[in-house]
Design an enzyme around this catalytic site. Structure first.
Site, PDB file in Angstrom:
ATOM      1  N   SER A 148       0.828  -1.149   0.073  1.00 27.23           N
ATOM      2  CA  SER A 148       0.011  -0.039  -0.082  1.00 27.23           C
ATOM      3  C   SER A 148       0.910   1.242   0.004  1.00 27.23           C
ATOM      4  O   SER A 148       0.390   2.477  -0.094  1.00 27.23           O
ATOM      5  CB  SER A 148      -1.000   0.258   1.176  1.00 27.23           C
ATOM      6  OG  SER A 148      -0.472  -0.170   2.381  1.00 27.23           O
ATOM      7  N   HIS A 149       2.149   1.149   0.363  1.00 25.43           N
ATOM      8  CA  HIS A 149       2.937   2.304   0.312  1.00 25.43           C
ATOM      9  C   HIS A 149       4.008   2.176  -1.057  1.00 25.43           C
ATOM     10  O   HIS A 149       4.957   2.866  -0.982  1.00 25.43           O
ATOM     11  CB  HIS A 149       3.438   2.578   1.521  1.00 25.43           C
ATOM     12  CG  HIS A 149       2.593   3.097   2.400  1.00 25.43           C
ATOM     13  ND1 HIS A 149       2.092   2.334   2.987  1.00 25.43           N
ATOM     14  CD2 HIS A 149       2.203   4.432   2.877  1.00 25.43           C
ATOM     15  CE1 HIS A 149       1.088   3.155   3.831  1.00 25.43           C
ATOM     16  NE2 HIS A 149       1.551   4.405   3.689  1.00 25.43           N
ATOM     17  N   GLU A 202      -4.874   0.534   1.921  1.00 26.65           N
ATOM     18  CA  GLU A 202      -5.444  -0.945   2.097  1.00 26.65           C
ATOM     19  C   GLU A 202      -6.700  -0.887   1.643  1.00 26.65           C
ATOM     20  O   GLU A 202      -7.024  -1.682   0.793  1.00 26.65           O
ATOM     21  CB  GLU A 202      -5.122  -1.399   3.435  1.00 26.65           C
ATOM     22  CG  GLU A 202      -5.260  -2.870   3.402  1.00 26.65           C
ATOM     23  CD  GLU A 202      -3.685  -3.234   3.074  1.00 26.65           C
ATOM     24  OE1 GLU A 202      -3.956  -4.116   2.172  1.00 26.65           O
ATOM     25  OE2 GLU A 202      -2.642  -2.882   3.185  1.00 26.65           O
TER      26      GLU A 202
HETATM   27  P1  NDP Z   1      -0.511  -3.275   9.796  1.00 28.14           P
HETATM   28  O1  NDP Z   1      -1.731  -3.390  10.490  1.00 28.14           O
HETATM   29  O2  NDP Z   1      -0.231  -3.801   8.430  1.00 28.14           O
HETATM   30  O3  NDP Z   1       0.696  -3.516  10.744  1.00 28.14           O
HETATM   31  C1  NDP Z   1       1.199  -2.784  11.815  1.00 28.14           C
HETATM   32  C2  NDP Z   1       2.237  -3.211  12.543  1.00 28.14           C
HETATM   33  O4  NDP Z   1       2.060  -4.319  13.218  1.00 28.14           O
HETATM   34  C3  NDP Z   1       3.711  -3.629  11.590  1.00 28.14           C
HETATM   35  O5  NDP Z   1       4.880  -3.076  12.363  1.00 28.14           O
HETATM   36  C4  NDP Z   1       3.494  -5.089  11.775  1.00 28.14           C
HETATM   37  O6  NDP Z   1       4.862  -5.822  11.602  1.00 28.14           O
HETATM   38  C5  NDP Z   1       3.168  -5.476  12.906  1.00 28.14           C
HETATM   39  N1  NDP Z   1       2.282  -6.663  12.984  1.00 28.14           N
HETATM   40  C6  NDP Z   1       1.341  -7.070  12.216  1.00 28.14           C
HETATM   41  N2  NDP Z   1       0.767  -8.220  12.531  1.00 28.14           N
HETATM   42  C7  NDP Z   1       1.630  -8.741  13.663  1.00 28.14           C
HETATM   43  C8  NDP Z   1       1.772  -9.935  14.481  1.00 28.14           C
HETATM   44  N3  NDP Z   1       0.987 -10.986  14.334  1.00 28.14           N
HETATM   45  N4  NDP Z   1       2.755  -9.889  15.515  1.00 28.14           N
HETATM   46  C9  NDP Z   1       3.383  -8.907  15.691  1.00 28.14           C
HETATM   47  N5  NDP Z   1       3.420  -7.708  15.119  1.00 28.14           N
HETATM   48  C10 NDP Z   1       2.761  -7.746  13.986  1.00 28.14           C
HETATM   49  O7  NDP Z   1      -0.330  -1.546   9.497  1.00 28.14           O
HETATM   50  P2  NDP Z   1      -1.488  -0.354   9.200  1.00 28.14           P
HETATM   51  O8  NDP Z   1      -2.218  -1.078   8.000  1.00 28.14           O
HETATM   52  O9  NDP Z   1      -1.987   0.200  10.210  1.00 28.14           O
HETATM   53  O10 NDP Z   1      -0.479   0.764   8.420  1.00 28.14           O
HETATM   54  C11 NDP Z   1       0.475   0.443   7.208  1.00 28.14           C
HETATM   55  C12 NDP Z   1       1.524   1.663   6.979  1.00 28.14           C
HETATM   56  O11 NDP Z   1       0.756   2.735   6.422  1.00 28.14           O
HETATM   57  C13 NDP Z   1       2.450   1.948   8.112  1.00 28.14           C
HETATM   58  O12 NDP Z   1       3.505   1.791   7.486  1.00 28.14           O
HETATM   59  C14 NDP Z   1       1.955   3.331   8.196  1.00 28.14           C
HETATM   60  O13 NDP Z   1       3.223   4.359   8.485  1.00 28.14           O
HETATM   61  C15 NDP Z   1       1.552   3.919   6.991  1.00 28.14           C
HETATM   62  N6  NDP Z   1       0.566   4.983   6.985  1.00 28.14           N
HETATM   63  C16 NDP Z   1       0.790   6.160   6.635  1.00 28.14           C
HETATM   64  C17 NDP Z   1       0.184   7.395   6.590  1.00 28.14           C
HETATM   65  C18 NDP Z   1       0.775   8.786   6.138  1.00 28.14           C
HETATM   66  O14 NDP Z   1      -0.023   9.443   6.061  1.00 28.14           O
HETATM   67  N7  NDP Z   1       2.058   8.761   6.060  1.00 28.14           N
HETATM   68  C19 NDP Z   1      -0.992   7.261   6.934  1.00 28.14           C
HETATM   69  C20 NDP Z   1      -1.621   5.878   7.546  1.00 28.14           C
HETATM   70  C21 NDP Z   1      -0.644   4.831   7.545  1.00 28.14           C
HETATM   71  P3  NDP Z   1       5.353  -6.289  10.229  1.00 28.14           P
HETATM   72  O15 NDP Z   1       5.453  -5.142   9.096  1.00 28.14           O
HETATM   73  O16 NDP Z   1       6.530  -7.284  10.288  1.00 28.14           O
HETATM   74  O17 NDP Z   1       4.177  -7.138   9.711  1.00 28.14           O
END
Ligand code: NDP
Length: 343
Positions: free
Chosen positions: A50-51, A191
């Site tokens: 998504s990024h 997403e």
């Molecule tokens: P996710 O829900 O996909 O993941 C969130 C975090 O949780 C990650 O660090 C991930 O690690 C971790 N995680 C996921 N599953 C597990 C698990 N089972 N056990 C332990 N840790 C876990 O994130 P979002 O969809 O909420 O966000 C995605 C991205 O969007 C982020 O990078 C965020 O910075 C970006 N974003 C940017 C915005 C902007 O305006 N600049 C606005 C909103 C979001 P892992 O990566 O290893 O899976």
């Protein structure tokens, strides 16, 4: 990597070069385009699609509409002690970050704690990418940014807050750092867009429609509002991000930024606050060993079956992609290739 049907395999370097070509073709200056292309290629490699390259559509949209300055020159200023600020000059946030990150690292290593505000820029990249160089320099770090205004407060029926991600990184000698990074909405807006494109239904509890009623439809969610994660707790964290990445650093709240948006599909106006901390300085003069204590804690977490650390998946994907490339959907590549044609 063998290409799955309907995808093309690219090396990570090819993905970066592809992004650079499109950004250059749309008039973006090299020092602005480089950090964006690197962030997108890293997102593709880390399976954070998504990024990834998909975001070119929005970046190009804002260049073509003239909302974002293609030649912006970010300026770093030491405001007071270890508080630094980059004025992004109405450009994109990755270039503002590139202009300030080395000074933030230096200030935190010398003073124990330092903060960097990125201002007057347009942000929608993943925060973990902004943390990586800081954590690699042996610092713990927080990052906050105000996302696109599409999240309803807990108990509310319409959008007020951004998707407002929070990220935290912790350095680990000789090991991959601990980093978490997530939107304070039930899911990132990108997403929802990708699920809409794929015709997938949303899980319950993610969104409400324009009338404030629960919806599983991506288009209705984008017209209505997303919900915060964790009910009142996620909503409160989201409000905190509005304050510390908004008024605290002289930037608009997400709702104020939305009022300035022209609908070109690109990133919203919005700042980022980074706070870096040196465990070495914080524990100097103490008998405790911060590194050993933290490692013992991580080992205890991993002892439990089913537990993984945040960022394990991302680091594993990155390693695989560096070896075998990334698979990018052909339909997306065709759409993106069209962006390099002059309009
Ligand atoms: P996710 O829900 O996909 O993941 C969130 C975090 O949780 C990650 O660090 C991930 O690690 C971790 N995680 C996921 N599953 C597990 C698990 N089972 N056990 C332990 N840790 C876990 O994130 P979002 O969809 O909420 O966000 C995605 C991205 O969007 C982020 O990078 C965020 O910075 C970006 N974003 C940017 C915005 C902007 O305006 N600049 C606005 C909103 C979001 P892992 O990566 O290893 O899976």
């Amino acid at each position: 990597m063998t290409a799955a049907p309907g995808t093309t395999v690219m090396s990570v370097a090819e993905a970066e070069a592809f992004a650079m070509r499109i950004l250059r073709a749309n008039g973006l200056a090299e020092h602005q385009a480089g950090p964006i292309a690197r962030a997108m290629a890293a997102a593709e490699a880390s399976d954070c699609r998504s990024h990834g390259l998909y975001r070119l559509i929005g970046y190009v949209g804002s260049l073509r509409s003239g909302r974002v300055s293609a030649a912006a020159q970010p300026r770093l200023e030491r405001v007071a002690g270890s508080f630094l600020r980059v004025d992004g000059d109405n450009g994109f946030a990755p270039a503002a970050h590139a202009a300030g990150v080395a000074a933030l690292i230096d200030a935190a290593q010398h003073n124990g704690i330092a903060a960097l505000a990125l201002t007057n820029c347009y942000h929608y990249s993943a925060l973990w990418h902004d943390l990586d160089p800081i954590v690699d320099a042996g610092l713990a770090c927080w990052a906050f940014t105000v996302g696109q205004c599409i999240v309803a407060p807990h108990g509310g029926n319409r959008r007020l807050m951004g998707t407002n991600p929070i990220a935290f990184g912790w350095p680990r000698a000789g090991q991959r750092p601990f980093v978490f990074d997530f939107a304070t909405s039930a899911v990132a807006r990108g997403e929802i867009e990708l699920m809409g494109r794929a015709g997938k239904a949303l899980p319950p509890g993610w969104a409400i429609d324009a009338a404030g009623e629960p919806t599983l439809d991506a288009a209705q969610a984008l017209a209505g509002a997303l919900l915060p994660f964790g009910g009142h707790k996620g909503a409160a964290l989201s409000m905190m991000v509005e304050l510390i990445a908004g008024p605290l650093i002289g930037e608009p709240t997400s709702r104020a930024a939305a009022a300035l948006d022209n609908g070109d599909g690109g990133p919203p106006l919005g700042g980022e606050l980074l706070i870096a901390m040196s465990p070495e300085v914080f524990t100097s003069g103490l008998a405790s060993d911060w590194h050993q204590q933290a490692e013992a804690f991580f080992a205890q977490a991993r002892e439990q079956p089913g537990v993984r650390l945040p960022s394990d998946r991302r680091h594993d994907a990155r390693r695989r992609s560096e070896e075998s490339g990334v698979g990018v959907p052909d339909m997306l590549l065709q759409e993106l290739a069209g962006l390099s044609l002059c309009t």
